[in-house]
Design an enzyme around this catalytic site. Structure first.
Site, PDB file in Angstrom:
ATOM      1  N   HIS A  36      48.506  41.804  37.595  1.00  0.00           N
ATOM      2  CA  HIS A  36      48.998  42.982  38.255  1.00  0.00           C
ATOM      3  C   HIS A  36      50.375  43.493  37.628  1.00  0.00           C
ATOM      4  O   HIS A  36      50.665  44.751  37.504  1.00  0.00           O
ATOM      5  CB  HIS A  36      49.471  42.619  39.540  1.00  0.00           C
TER       6      HIS A  36
ATOM      7  N   HIS B  98      41.351  46.983  35.266  1.00  0.00           N
ATOM      8  CA  HIS B  98      41.882  45.868  36.047  1.00  0.00           C
ATOM      9  C   HIS B  98      41.424  44.416  35.540  1.00  0.00           C
ATOM     10  O   HIS B  98      42.066  43.296  35.194  1.00  0.00           O
ATOM     11  CB  HIS B  98      41.407  46.075  37.427  1.00  0.00           C
TER      12      HIS B  98
ATOM     13  N   ASN C 176      43.124  35.046  43.539  1.00  0.00           N
ATOM     14  CA  ASN C 176      43.900  35.868  42.783  1.00  0.00           C
ATOM     15  C   ASN C 176      44.336  35.189  41.436  1.00  0.00           C
ATOM     16  O   ASN C 176      45.438  35.624  41.033  1.00  0.00           O
ATOM     17  CB  ASN C 176      45.275  36.378  43.573  1.00  0.00           C
TER      18      ASN C 176
ATOM     19  N   ARG D 197      41.965  31.649  50.275  1.00  0.00           N
ATOM     20  CA  ARG D 197      41.554  32.885  49.672  1.00  0.00           C
ATOM     21  C   ARG D 197      42.469  33.473  48.622  1.00  0.00           C
ATOM     22  O   ARG D 197      41.947  34.202  47.870  1.00  0.00           O
ATOM     23  CB  ARG D 197      41.312  34.040  50.848  1.00  0.00           C
TER      24      ARG D 197
ATOM     25  N   HIS E 250      45.844  37.178  38.552  1.00  0.00           N
ATOM     26  CA  HIS E 250      46.263  38.259  38.910  1.00  0.00           C
ATOM     27  C   HIS E 250      47.715  38.634  38.978  1.00  0.00           C
ATOM     28  O   HIS E 250      48.482  39.573  39.106  1.00  0.00           O
ATOM     29  CB  HIS E 250      45.488  38.725  40.223  1.00  0.00           C
TER      30      HIS E 250
HETATM   31  N1  GLY Z   1      39.645  40.312  45.391  1.00  0.00           N
HETATM   32  C1  GLY Z   1      40.234  39.388  45.908  1.00  0.00           C
HETATM   33  C2  GLY Z   1      39.927  38.982  47.148  1.00  0.00           C
HETATM   34  O1  GLY Z   1      38.811  39.619  47.591  1.00  0.00           O
HETATM   35  O2  GLY Z   1      40.533  38.215  47.934  1.00  0.00           O
END
Ligand code: GLY
Length: 371
Positions: free
Chosen positions: A263, A276, A256, A252, A259
């Site tokens: 971030h 964002h 990212n 998962r 990101h």
């Molecule tokens: N937005 C990243 C996630 O849902 O894992």
């Protein structure tokens, strides 16, 4: 209406996506099916719809009517729009409303809004009475393709975004693409950053369809069929990833992509200059440069990505006041740092990425300076 199932060991659920454009007005679209959809899930009688005043003004009536016609007893709770309200104080007020109306374990919280409303409603649902039912009706592109699917819920702590939260899956996600007509263009483009992300990390065919489009910078220019493809394939990608790794113990993390540096840039500009999705767009360009620098990714594919981001009207350059030294310092404190090592998601080809902790500060610095 098309349906995608998020398959999980427990609590699988459907994403129901309505038709885009054509003759279907918002009133005749699937928002008016919300009550019937929820009826089929055997939920308790009481429903609390949580929204912000602007969104509720557009779409509240149609949702409430649909729920009432299906036999639900409906209450509403509005939270002013904006990230500044995404804190525990707002959740306390949701609890007060739930208490006043005697919501029970079998009751349902419905999130009608963008990512902020969805995250807060999910967190309130996860914690009220140790968990009530939860349904997502996302109204921004970012919420449709990312935030509403996958069960990440939460609020901000004064010292950082989304530091308080829970994994808590909805019972249903109901998407009506036509509500995007009321979404400001900047927010639409921000959502498109996440769509481009899915093309790079998972779905080459989606990426190619985006490349083939002449202009992606606003909703009005995008053919209804392409809009449906954008939403459906993005949700499919997210559903597949989340089904394989619900709690982010491995795969998962690829969601990212863009990101890590994104971030850092958001934080270094005090969350004021960029939304964002814009920061993610800049972060994807930066991650692409790092991947090319490390010999993982072909430079011409990196250029395709950057051109697509530009075609969508998103920024690609790090804001001038942010230095590379600041970025290096900030990525070290990223929430996703594991055992002191910064993890990057880097493309190896369109539709495929790797997760690596082998990116040194020197590589980041050289890649971003173009050395
Ligand atoms: N937005 C990243 C996630 O849902 O894992």
């Amino acid at each position: 209406m098309s349906r995608i199932t998020v398959n999980l060991p427990q609590n699988s659920y459907d994403i129901a996506i309505g038709e885009a454009g054509g003759q279907s007005s918002i009133a005749s679209g699937n928002l008016s099916q919300l009550g019937l959809e929820m009826q089929q899930l055997n939920l308790g009688k009481k429903v609390l719809v949580i929204s912000n005043p602007e969104i509720f003004n557009y779409y509240g009536d149609i949702c409430v009517k649909s729920l009432e016609q299906a036999g639900f007893e409906v209450f509403t709770h509005l939270i002013p729009a904006g990230e500044t309200y995404k804190h525990l104080g707002s959740i306390q007020q949701v609890y007060d409303t739930a208490l006043n109306h005697h919501l029970e374990r079998s009751s349902t919280f419905v999130a009608l809004g963008g990512g902020v409303i969805g995250d807060m409603t999910g967190f309130a649902a996860a914690t009220w009475l140790r968990g009530v039912n939860f349904v997502q009706v996302p109204t921004s592109l970012l919420a449709m393709v990312d935030a509403s699917v996958g069960g990440k819920t939460g609020v901000n702590h004064p010292k950082g975004k989304n530091l308080i939260g829970a994994f808590y899956q909805p019972k249903l996600v109901l998407i009506n693409p036509n509500v995007l007509k009321t979404l400001p263009v900047r927010e639409f483009r921000a959502g498109m950053a996440e769509v481009i992300k899915y093309g790079i990390i998972w779905d080459k065919d989606l990426f190619e369809q985006l490349i083939a489009a002449e202009d992606l910078s606003c909703l009005e220019i995008i053919a209804p069929q392409l809009l449906e493809t954008i939403i459906t394939r993005s949700c499919q990608a997210k559903a597949e990833v989340v089904s394989k790794d619900e709690k982010e113990s491995g795969l998962r993390a690829i969601l990212n992509y863009g990101h890590t540096i994104g971030h850092a840039i958001e934080s270094l500009t005090n969350y004021e200059q960029l939304v964002h999705g814009e920061a993610v767009a800049i972060g994807m360009v930066a991650a692409g440069k790092i991947a090319v620098k490390m010999g993982l990714w072909k430079a011409d594919e990196g250029k395709l990505q950057d051109d697509l981001i530009t075609k969508t009207g998103l920024p690609t350059a790090i804001p001038p006041q942010v230095t590379i030294e600041d970025i290096l310092e900030t990525v070290k404190s990223d929430k996703k740092v594991k055992a002191g090592k910064v993890r990057f998601i880097l493309p190896t080809q369109i539709g495929n990425v790797i997760i690596t902790d082998q990116v040194t500060p020197e590589i980041i610095s050289q890649a971003l300076k173009g050395n």
